[in-house]
Scaffold this motif. Structure first.
Motif, PDB file in Angstrom:
ATOM      1  N   VAL A  34       0.836  -1.196   0.000  1.00 24.19           N
ATOM      2  CA  VAL A  34       0.000   0.000   0.000  1.00 24.19           C
ATOM      3  C   VAL A  34       0.874   1.249   0.000  1.00 24.19           C
ATOM      4  CG1 VAL A  34      -1.643   1.341   1.373  1.00 24.19           C
ATOM      5  CG2 VAL A  34      -1.959  -1.132   1.094  1.00 24.19           C
ATOM      6  N   LEU A  35       1.916   1.263   0.817  1.00 21.91           N
ATOM      7  CA  LEU A  35       2.826   2.415   0.881  1.00 21.91           C
ATOM      8  C   LEU A  35       3.468   2.682  -0.478  1.00 21.91           C
ATOM      9  CD1 LEU A  35       4.420   4.596   2.365  1.00 21.91           C
ATOM     10  CD2 LEU A  35       6.068   2.831   3.051  1.00 21.91           C
ATOM     11  N   GLU A  36       3.933   1.629  -1.144  1.00 21.79           N
ATOM     12  CA  GLU A  36       4.575   1.802  -2.448  1.00 21.79           C
ATOM     13  C   GLU A  36       3.586   2.339  -3.475  1.00 21.79           C
ATOM     14  OE1 GLU A  36       7.954  -1.759  -2.241  1.00 21.79           O
ATOM     15  OE2 GLU A  36       5.890  -2.214  -2.847  1.00 21.79           O
ATOM     16  N   ALA A  37       2.366   1.824  -3.436  1.00 22.31           N
ATOM     17  CA  ALA A  37       1.354   2.254  -4.408  1.00 22.31           C
ATOM     18  C   ALA A  37       1.013   3.728  -4.229  1.00 22.31           C
ATOM     19  CB  ALA A  37       0.103   1.393  -4.276  1.00 22.31           C
ATOM     20  N   VAL A  38       0.837   4.168  -2.988  1.00 20.34           N
ATOM     21  CA  VAL A  38       0.508   5.574  -2.738  1.00 20.34           C
ATOM     22  C   VAL A  38       1.696   6.458  -3.103  1.00 20.34           C
ATOM     23  CG1 VAL A  38      -0.175   7.262  -0.986  1.00 20.34           C
ATOM     24  CG2 VAL A  38      -1.130   4.953  -0.926  1.00 20.34           C
ATOM     25  N   LEU A  39       2.895   6.002  -2.816  1.00 22.37           N
ATOM     26  CA  LEU A  39       4.103   6.775  -3.116  1.00 22.37           C
ATOM     27  C   LEU A  39       4.276   7.007  -4.616  1.00 22.37           C
ATOM     28  CD1 LEU A  39       6.480   8.125  -1.690  1.00 22.37           C
ATOM     29  CD2 LEU A  39       7.744   5.967  -1.890  1.00 22.37           C
ATOM     30  N   MET A  40       3.684   6.123  -5.440  1.00 20.55           N
ATOM     31  CA  MET A  40       3.756   6.299  -6.894  1.00 20.55           C
ATOM     32  C   MET A  40       3.116   7.617  -7.323  1.00 20.55           C
ATOM     33  SD  MET A  40       2.844   2.502  -8.339  1.00 20.55           S
ATOM     34  CE  MET A  40       3.835   1.079  -7.887  1.00 20.55           C
ATOM     35  N   GLY A  41       2.174   8.101  -6.522  1.00 20.50           N
ATOM     36  CA  GLY A  41       1.542   9.362  -6.848  1.00 20.50           C
ATOM     37  C   GLY A  41       2.490  10.550  -6.783  1.00 20.50           C
ATOM     38  N   ARG A  42       3.630  10.374  -6.136  1.00 21.97           N
ATOM     39  CA  ARG A  42       4.611  11.455  -6.027  1.00 21.97           C
ATOM     40  C   ARG A  42       5.499  11.551  -7.269  1.00 21.97           C
ATOM     41  NH1 ARG A  42       3.636  15.388  -3.782  1.00 21.97           N
ATOM     42  NH2 ARG A  42       5.822  15.945  -3.454  1.00 21.97           N
ATOM     43  N   ARG A  43       5.354  10.638  -8.201  1.00 21.42           N
ATOM     44  CA  ARG A  43       6.244  10.573  -9.360  1.00 21.42           C
ATOM     45  C   ARG A  43       6.386  11.906 -10.100  1.00 21.42           C
ATOM     46  NH1 ARG A  43       9.986  10.539 -11.607  1.00 21.42           N
ATOM     47  NH2 ARG A  43      10.838   9.227 -13.258  1.00 21.42           N
ATOM     48  N   PRO A  44       5.327  12.684 -10.334  1.00 22.96           N
ATOM     49  CA  PRO A  44       5.495  13.951 -11.054  1.00 22.96           C
ATOM     50  C   PRO A  44       6.371  14.970 -10.318  1.00 22.96           C
ATOM     51  CG  PRO A  44       3.189  13.284 -11.026  1.00 22.96           C
ATOM     52  CD  PRO A  44       3.908  12.400 -10.064  1.00 22.96           C
ATOM     53  N   HIS A  45       6.578  14.757  -9.013  1.00 25.91           N
ATOM     54  CA  HIS A  45       7.331  15.717  -8.210  1.00 25.91           C
ATOM     55  C   HIS A  45       8.734  15.237  -7.873  1.00 25.91           C
ATOM     56  CE1 HIS A  45       3.562  17.947  -7.389  1.00 25.91           C
ATOM     57  NE2 HIS A  45       3.020  16.742  -7.298  1.00 25.91           N
ATOM     58  N   LEU A  46       9.052  13.981  -8.191  1.00 23.20           N
ATOM     59  CA  LEU A  46      10.318  13.391  -7.762  1.00 23.20           C
ATOM     60  C   LEU A  46      11.455  13.628  -8.740  1.00 23.20           C
ATOM     61  CD1 LEU A  46       9.161   9.920  -6.374  1.00 23.20           C
ATOM     62  CD2 LEU A  46       9.660  12.007  -5.100  1.00 23.20           C
ATOM     63  N   GLY A  47      12.664  13.652  -8.181  1.00 17.13           N
ATOM     64  CA  GLY A  47      13.871  13.634  -8.995  1.00 17.13           C
ATOM     65  C   GLY A  47      14.349  12.198  -9.051  1.00 17.13           C
ATOM     66  N   TRP A  48      15.570  11.973  -8.573  1.00 19.62           N
ATOM     67  CA  TRP A  48      16.118  10.617  -8.588  1.00 19.62           C
ATOM     68  C   TRP A  48      15.794   9.843  -7.312  1.00 19.62           C
ATOM     69  CZ3 TRP A  48      17.822   8.599 -12.937  1.00 19.62           C
ATOM     70  CH2 TRP A  48      18.245   9.478 -13.956  1.00 19.62           C
ATOM     71  N   THR A  49      15.455  10.550  -6.253  1.00 24.03           N
ATOM     72  CA  THR A  49      15.231   9.880  -4.982  1.00 24.03           C
ATOM     73  C   THR A  49      13.932  10.361  -4.337  1.00 24.03           C
ATOM     74  OG1 THR A  49      16.497  11.554  -3.778  1.00 24.03           O
ATOM     75  CG2 THR A  49      17.701   9.610  -4.565  1.00 24.03           C
ATOM     76  N   VAL A  50      13.503   9.575  -3.356  1.00 23.90           N
ATOM     77  CA  VAL A  50      12.348   9.944  -2.549  1.00 23.90           C
ATOM     78  C   VAL A  50      12.849  10.671  -1.311  1.00 23.90           C
ATOM     79  CG1 VAL A  50      10.393   9.082  -1.209  1.00 23.90           C
ATOM     80  CG2 VAL A  50      11.028   7.964  -3.362  1.00 23.90           C
ATOM     81  N   GLY A  51      12.357  11.882  -1.097  1.00 25.39           N
ATOM     82  CA  GLY A  51      12.817  12.672   0.035  1.00 25.39           C
ATOM     83  C   GLY A  51      11.947  12.525   1.263  1.00 25.39           C
ATOM     84  N   ASP A  52      12.402  13.125   2.370  1.00 25.01           N
ATOM     85  CA  ASP A  52      11.646  13.070   3.617  1.00 25.01           C
ATOM     86  C   ASP A  52      10.276  13.733   3.458  1.00 25.01           C
ATOM     87  OD1 ASP A  52      13.743  11.780   4.859  1.00 25.01           O
ATOM     88  OD2 ASP A  52      14.607  13.607   5.721  1.00 25.01           O
ATOM     89  N   GLY A  72       2.037  -1.797   5.057  1.00 26.83           N
ATOM     90  CA  GLY A  72       2.886  -2.895   4.606  1.00 26.83           C
ATOM     91  C   GLY A  72       2.138  -4.034   3.959  1.00 26.83           C
ATOM     92  N   ARG A  73       0.819  -3.890   3.823  1.00 24.77           N
ATOM     93  CA  ARG A  73      -0.002  -4.958   3.242  1.00 24.77           C
ATOM     94  C   ARG A  73       0.108  -4.962   1.726  1.00 24.77           C
ATOM     95  NH1 ARG A  73      -5.164  -6.809   4.973  1.00 24.77           N
ATOM     96  NH2 ARG A  73      -4.563  -6.159   7.090  1.00 24.77           N
ATOM     97  N   SER A  74       0.180  -6.136   1.147  1.00 22.87           N
ATOM     98  CA  SER A  74       0.220  -6.258  -0.312  1.00 22.87           C
ATOM     99  C   SER A  74      -1.142  -5.907  -0.886  1.00 22.87           C
ATOM    100  CB  SER A  74       0.591  -7.690  -0.699  1.00 22.87           C
ATOM    101  OG  SER A  74       0.524  -7.857  -2.097  1.00 22.87           O
ATOM    102  N   LEU A  75      -1.146  -5.258  -2.060  1.00 18.48           N
ATOM    103  CA  LEU A  75      -2.400  -4.818  -2.668  1.00 18.48           C
ATOM    104  C   LEU A  75      -3.332  -5.978  -2.981  1.00 18.48           C
ATOM    105  CD1 LEU A  75      -1.175  -2.039  -5.132  1.00 18.48           C
ATOM    106  CD2 LEU A  75      -2.249  -1.746  -2.904  1.00 18.48           C
ATOM    107  N   ASP A  76      -2.768  -7.120  -3.328  1.00 19.01           N
ATOM    108  CA  ASP A  76      -3.635  -8.249  -3.676  1.00 19.01           C
ATOM    109  C   ASP A  76      -4.297  -8.886  -2.456  1.00 19.01           C
ATOM    110  OD1 ASP A  76      -1.478  -9.536  -2.561  1.00 19.01           O
ATOM    111  OD2 ASP A  76      -0.808 -10.488  -4.418  1.00 19.01           O
ATOM    112  N   GLN A  77      -4.018  -8.340  -1.272  1.00 19.82           N
ATOM    113  CA  GLN A  77      -4.655  -8.831  -0.046  1.00 19.82           C
ATOM    114  C   GLN A  77      -5.783  -7.898   0.418  1.00 19.82           C
ATOM    115  OE1 GLN A  77      -1.315  -9.027   2.646  1.00 19.82           O
ATOM    116  NE2 GLN A  77      -0.740 -11.091   1.991  1.00 19.82           N
ATOM    117  N   LEU A  78      -6.038  -6.854  -0.358  1.00 20.67           N
ATOM    118  CA  LEU A  78      -7.020  -5.854   0.056  1.00 20.67           C
ATOM    119  C   LEU A  78      -8.402  -6.143  -0.513  1.00 20.67           C
ATOM    120  CD1 LEU A  78      -4.997  -2.535  -0.419  1.00 20.67           C
ATOM    121  CD2 LEU A  78      -5.068  -4.051   1.568  1.00 20.67           C
ATOM    122  N   SER A  79      -9.404  -5.597   0.155  1.00 25.48           N
ATOM    123  CA  SER A  79     -10.773  -5.670  -0.353  1.00 25.48           C
ATOM    124  C   SER A  79     -10.953  -4.632  -1.454  1.00 25.48           C
ATOM    125  CB  SER A  79     -11.772  -5.397   0.777  1.00 25.48           C
ATOM    126  OG  SER A  79     -11.686  -4.037   1.196  1.00 25.48           O
TER     127      SER A  79
END
Length: 221
Positions: A34-52, A72-79
């Motif tokens: 879930v964290l990784e999926a939501v973090l993908m939304g930051r892509r338009p604002h990111l450079g090479w790294t993810v900041g604080d 930390g839950r995998s997306l395929d485990q969600l409702s």
């Protein structure tokens, strides 16, 4: 049109910062958390790294959407409802001003429909965002929307507050359905009665005769 410009003419990176899109379904989820999926939304604002700042923003968004315990839950485990909240959170991470939601309650049960739309309304009110949704359920649209636009044959048929737009005449003209509209504490409630000009149920003549009548009505000429 977005800010007076055709959306198709805006650079995709700039558009992603102005407008967030939530599809009907998340699609292939692979093994992302879930964290990784939501973090993908930051892509338009990111450079090479993810900041604080990016991580702090995503953490606040996940708390707002009630997803912090699922980080930390995998997306395929969600409702279905949880996946939709992740999609909305991912769009939120883009920090756009406008959100487009295409049938956000698609394939959800009643509880998850109310849960997702309550979060969307909370987003609009508390975060001061504009939300445009496509919905086929008239009662959900009436309950959670400030403004309704009814489309018919590719054109705007009626627009305005739900209490003004949802009436028996409009529903009959657009959907060909007889309906009764009642007022409730949550706005107008549409009670669908029956399709207009509906073929009668089979009587003593039996299904075979009724089927012949149905064919004649539908395929004449």
């Amino acid at each position: 049109m977005l800010d007076g410009k055709e959306a198709g003419s805006i650079n995709s990176w700039k558009l992603a910062k102005k407008m967030g899109y939530v599809p009907q379904e998340m699609g292939e989820v692979f093994s992302f958390t879930v964290l990784e999926a939501v973090l993908m939304g930051r892509r338009p604002h990111l450079g090479w790294t993810v900041g604080d700042h990016d991580l702090e923003l995503v953490a606040r968004i996940m708390k707002f959407m009630g997803l912090e315990r699922l980080a930390g839950r995998s997306l395929d485990q969600l409702s279905g409802g949880q996946k939709q909240r992740v999609s909305i959170a991912r769009a939120l991470a883009q920090e756009p001003q406008v959100f487009l939601l295409d049938e956000p309650t698609n394939s959800l049960d009643i509880r998850h429909q109310l849960e997702v739309l309550a979060q969307v309304r909370k987003l609009a009110k508390q975060k001061k965002r504009q939300v445009v949704m496509v919905l086929h359920d008239l009662n959900l649209a009436a309950r959670f929307s400030d403004l309704l636009v009814i489309l018919h044959e590719g054109k705007i048929f009626a627009a305005g507050p739900p209490g003004k737009v949802l009436n028996e005449a409009n529903i009959s003209a657009v959907y060909g359905v007889k309906a009764a509209v009642k007022n409730s504490i949550m706005g107008p409630y549409v009670l669908l009665l029956e399709p207009e000009n509906m073929v009668e149920e089979p009587g003593e003549r039996g299904w075979q005769t009724d089927a012949a009548i149905f064919k004649e009505k539908c395929f004449q000429g």
